[in-house]
Design a protein around this motif. Structure first.
Motif, PDB file in Angstrom:
ATOM      1  N   LEU A  14       5.005  -5.034  -7.419  1.00  0.00           N
ATOM      2  CA  LEU A  14       4.206  -4.294  -6.632  1.00  0.00           C
ATOM      3  C   LEU A  14       2.947  -3.655  -7.317  1.00  0.00           C
ATOM      4  O   LEU A  14       1.888  -3.354  -6.707  1.00  0.00           O
ATOM      5  CB  LEU A  14       5.086  -2.882  -6.394  1.00  0.00           C
ATOM      6  N   MET A  15       3.010  -3.494  -8.549  1.00  0.00           N
ATOM      7  CA  MET A  15       1.832  -3.290  -9.563  1.00  0.00           C
ATOM      8  C   MET A  15       0.933  -4.338  -9.859  1.00  0.00           C
ATOM      9  O   MET A  15      -0.175  -4.072 -10.365  1.00  0.00           O
ATOM     10  CB  MET A  15       2.407  -2.542 -10.664  1.00  0.00           C
ATOM     11  N   GLY A  16       1.438  -5.526  -9.572  1.00  0.00           N
ATOM     12  CA  GLY A  16       0.422  -6.663  -9.551  1.00  0.00           C
ATOM     13  C   GLY A  16       0.545  -7.415 -10.816  1.00  0.00           C
ATOM     14  O   GLY A  16      -0.544  -7.707 -11.457  1.00  0.00           O
TER      15      GLY A  16
ATOM     16  N   GLU B  69       1.057   6.381  -7.209  1.00  0.00           N
ATOM     17  CA  GLU B  69       0.247   5.142  -7.163  1.00  0.00           C
ATOM     18  C   GLU B  69       1.389   4.154  -6.413  1.00  0.00           C
ATOM     19  O   GLU B  69       0.997   3.470  -5.894  1.00  0.00           O
ATOM     20  CB  GLU B  69      -0.059   4.634  -8.606  1.00  0.00           C
ATOM     21  N   VAL B  70       2.959   4.598  -6.790  1.00  0.00           N
ATOM     22  CA  VAL B  70       3.713   3.576  -6.430  1.00  0.00           C
ATOM     23  C   VAL B  70       3.828   4.019  -4.703  1.00  0.00           C
ATOM     24  O   VAL B  70       3.873   2.964  -3.774  1.00  0.00           O
ATOM     25  CB  VAL B  70       4.997   3.983  -6.962  1.00  0.00           C
ATOM     26  N   LYS B  71       3.739   5.319  -4.223  1.00  0.00           N
ATOM     27  CA  LYS B  71       3.720   5.786  -2.958  1.00  0.00           C
ATOM     28  C   LYS B  71       2.502   4.795  -2.141  1.00  0.00           C
ATOM     29  O   LYS B  71       2.766   4.661  -1.195  1.00  0.00           O
ATOM     30  CB  LYS B  71       3.755   7.541  -2.838  1.00  0.00           C
ATOM     31  N   ARG B  72       1.402   5.127  -2.727  1.00  0.00           N
ATOM     32  CA  ARG B  72       0.239   4.496  -2.135  1.00  0.00           C
ATOM     33  C   ARG B  72       0.272   2.882  -1.994  1.00  0.00           C
ATOM     34  O   ARG B  72       0.169   2.310  -0.809  1.00  0.00           O
ATOM     35  CB  ARG B  72      -0.981   4.733  -2.914  1.00  0.00           C
ATOM     36  N   ARG B  73       1.075   2.296  -2.992  1.00  0.00           N
ATOM     37  CA  ARG B  73       1.178   0.846  -2.790  1.00  0.00           C
ATOM     38  C   ARG B  73       2.116   0.578  -1.952  1.00  0.00           C
ATOM     39  O   ARG B  73       2.158  -0.398  -0.884  1.00  0.00           O
ATOM     40  CB  ARG B  73       1.184   0.265  -4.257  1.00  0.00           C
ATOM     41  N   LEU B  74       3.115   1.297  -1.859  1.00  0.00           N
ATOM     42  CA  LEU B  74       4.322   0.982  -0.685  1.00  0.00           C
ATOM     43  C   LEU B  74       3.698   1.248   0.707  1.00  0.00           C
ATOM     44  O   LEU B  74       3.925   0.528   1.317  1.00  0.00           O
ATOM     45  CB  LEU B  74       5.354   1.969  -0.882  1.00  0.00           C
ATOM     46  N   GLN B  75       2.980   2.225   0.733  1.00  0.00           N
ATOM     47  CA  GLN B  75       2.436   2.585   2.143  1.00  0.00           C
ATOM     48  C   GLN B  75       1.203   1.483   2.458  1.00  0.00           C
ATOM     49  O   GLN B  75       1.369   1.054   3.346  1.00  0.00           O
ATOM     50  CB  GLN B  75       1.732   3.906   2.078  1.00  0.00           C
ATOM     51  N   ALA B  76       0.785   1.081   1.452  1.00  0.00           N
ATOM     52  CA  ALA B  76      -0.135  -0.203   1.840  1.00  0.00           C
ATOM     53  C   ALA B  76       0.431  -1.500   2.003  1.00  0.00           C
ATOM     54  O   ALA B  76      -0.150  -2.070   3.170  1.00  0.00           O
ATOM     55  CB  ALA B  76      -1.180  -0.479   0.494  1.00  0.00           C
ATOM     56  N   LYS B  77       1.613  -1.545   1.940  1.00  0.00           N
ATOM     57  CA  LYS B  77       2.188  -3.000   2.053  1.00  0.00           C
ATOM     58  C   LYS B  77       2.703  -2.888   3.704  1.00  0.00           C
ATOM     59  O   LYS B  77       2.563  -3.754   4.270  1.00  0.00           O
ATOM     60  CB  LYS B  77       3.453  -3.154   1.248  1.00  0.00           C
TER      61      LYS B  77
END
Length: 434
Positions: A429-431, A277-285
């Motif tokens: 990051l996780m909101g 999930e962290v990888k996905r959110r970092l990539q989304a940013k």
């Protein structure tokens, strides 16, 4: 067939089309003959209906179809000859030239923009970084515990984080107002479900206690007849419940799907999911910044026909989402302009990305798509079955193919820009609320 200068906008074109009347009449006659061969009518044998009657009943339709086909053919020939990439269907307008041998029309339409990709050298993109460690795993376990909170009745005054059950009655100028009353109404103090003035009046009360208090609704309150108005509430507190969080023990692990209740295994699974999930959110940013950069560096005109089509798609998605939430869509007005900016952005990005992919050969590779499918399947109990399901029908891979193309574009852009790493807090990051 002539092509005039752009009209309403930079992408609009106009083609003059001329339909030969003699050819049109010949086509109409042939169509009516074909209809006559199969036409049935009382008093006549099949196929023997007089031509005059066939023309009387079907002449107008035959002429309309013949003219439509002729215009379609002429338009297709014209755009092919001029190598025009048409966006959306043409609008056909009649022209009065006084000709006795031809019918004159104009086809008005939009073309795709010519995109010349600009240099990205001066662009800087922040690359957020975060390593998942014990602190982040512990924080996630705490969130999971809070999600499974239960409340036990207590004989004390209500405080923040307690769940209260109340009856309430609101009055404006001494009269009850719509939506201002409730029975056995439950909410957690501090979660913001109720207005802060209302919650503050409940804090400090105990089960069995009744009280009245005055409060003023905010000026921006959604109910216009209450916005900025002073009212009185009568409340009776029926229960105060204190939060009790489950221990992070074997039972807790079992509740998360770890059948043997192994705490170490539970933390390992949480860590794996969290890293994904962290990888996905970092990539989304990063992806968001890349897309913004592509738009800023490559300003283009977009065909309104494509924007209108995307608006309709976004509206349909919104309707489906509302229906899934149990809302009655027909009771909710929906305006196309609400979606116009988002639609224009999506269309612009789609055109720019397509050009980037074409110029730099960034199409999705089969092994890249498979890796994405396998990764997504890991969050399921039987990943291999999920992978087989996706590959059973190729159209199911469309989402992953699009994601692969996007990833390729992002990777390419990052080689062209200045990248600056920036640590990001886990909660941000996780909101999560501070």
């Amino acid at each position: 067939m002539d092509s005039d200068a752009p009209a309403t906008n930079a992408l609009e074109r106009r083609l003059d089309l001329s339909v030969d009347l003699a050819e049109l009449d010949k086509d109409v006659d042939q169509r009516l003959k074909r209809l006559g061969k199969n036409m049935k009518m009382a008093g006549f044998r099949p196929g023997k209906v007089p031509a005059g009657i066939v023309r009387q009943q079907h002449g107008e339709q035959a002429r309309h179809e013949a003219l439509s086909d002729a215009l379609g053919r002429l338009f297709s020939e014209a755009i092919t000859a001029q190598q025009l990439r048409v966006a959306g269907g043409p609008r056909i307008e009649s022209r009065n030239t006084g000709s006795t041998t031809h019918i004159e029309f104009s086809a008005v339409f939009e073309v795709y923009p010519e995109i010349a990709l600009n240099d990205l050298t001066g662009v800087t993109i922040e690359r957020p970084v975060l390593e998942v460690g014990p602190t982040e795993i512990d924080g996630t376990i705490e969130i999971l515990r809070k999600q499974r909170v239960r409340y036990e009745p207590v004989d004390r005054a209500a405080a923040t984080a307690d769940r209260v059950t109340i009856d309430f009655l609101g009055k404006k100028a001494g009269e009850p107002f719509p939506g201002g009353q409730g029975k056995d109404y439950r909410f957690v103090l501090g979660e913001g479900k109720m207005l802060s003035d209302f919650e503050n009046a409940v804090i400090g009360t105990s089960a069995g206690e009744s009280k009245s208090f005055e409060m003023t609704f905010p000026a921006e309150y959604f109910a216009k007849d209450l916005a900025g108005q002073s009212v009185t509430f009568d409340i009776t507190v029926k229960e105060v419940g204190a939060p009790v969080l489950p221990e992070a023990d074997a039972d807790f692990a079992k509740g998360l799907g770890v059948e043997d209740g192994d705490i170490v295994k539970m933390r390992a699974e949480i860590e794996a999911n969290l890293k994904r999930e962290v990888k996905r959110r970092l990539q989304a940013k990063v992806t968001g910044q890349v897309m913004d950069s592509l738009l800023q560096v490559n300003p283009i005109d977009v065909p309104s026909a494509l924007v209108d089509r995307e608006v309709e798609r976004l509206m349909q998605v919104a309707r489906q989402d509302m229906e899934q939430r149990g809302m009655k869509v027909k009771d909710l007005p929906m305006q196309p302009e609400w979606f116009a900016d988002q639609a224009r952005r999506r269309v612009s990005l789609g055109l720019i990305i397509a050009e980037v992919v074409r110029v730099h050969g960034l199409e999705a590779k089969p092994q890249q798509v498979r890796a994405m499918v396998v990764d997504a399947a890991q969050s399921y109990e039987h990943p291999e079955e999920v992978v087989r399901w996706y590959y059973a029908q190729p159209e199911r891979l469309a989402e992953f193919e699009g994601a692969a193309v996007e990833a390729n574009v992002v990777d390419w852009v990052l080689t062209q820009v200045q990248g600056v790493e920036k640590p990001v807090a886990f909660g941000e990051l996780m909101g999560q609320n501070p």
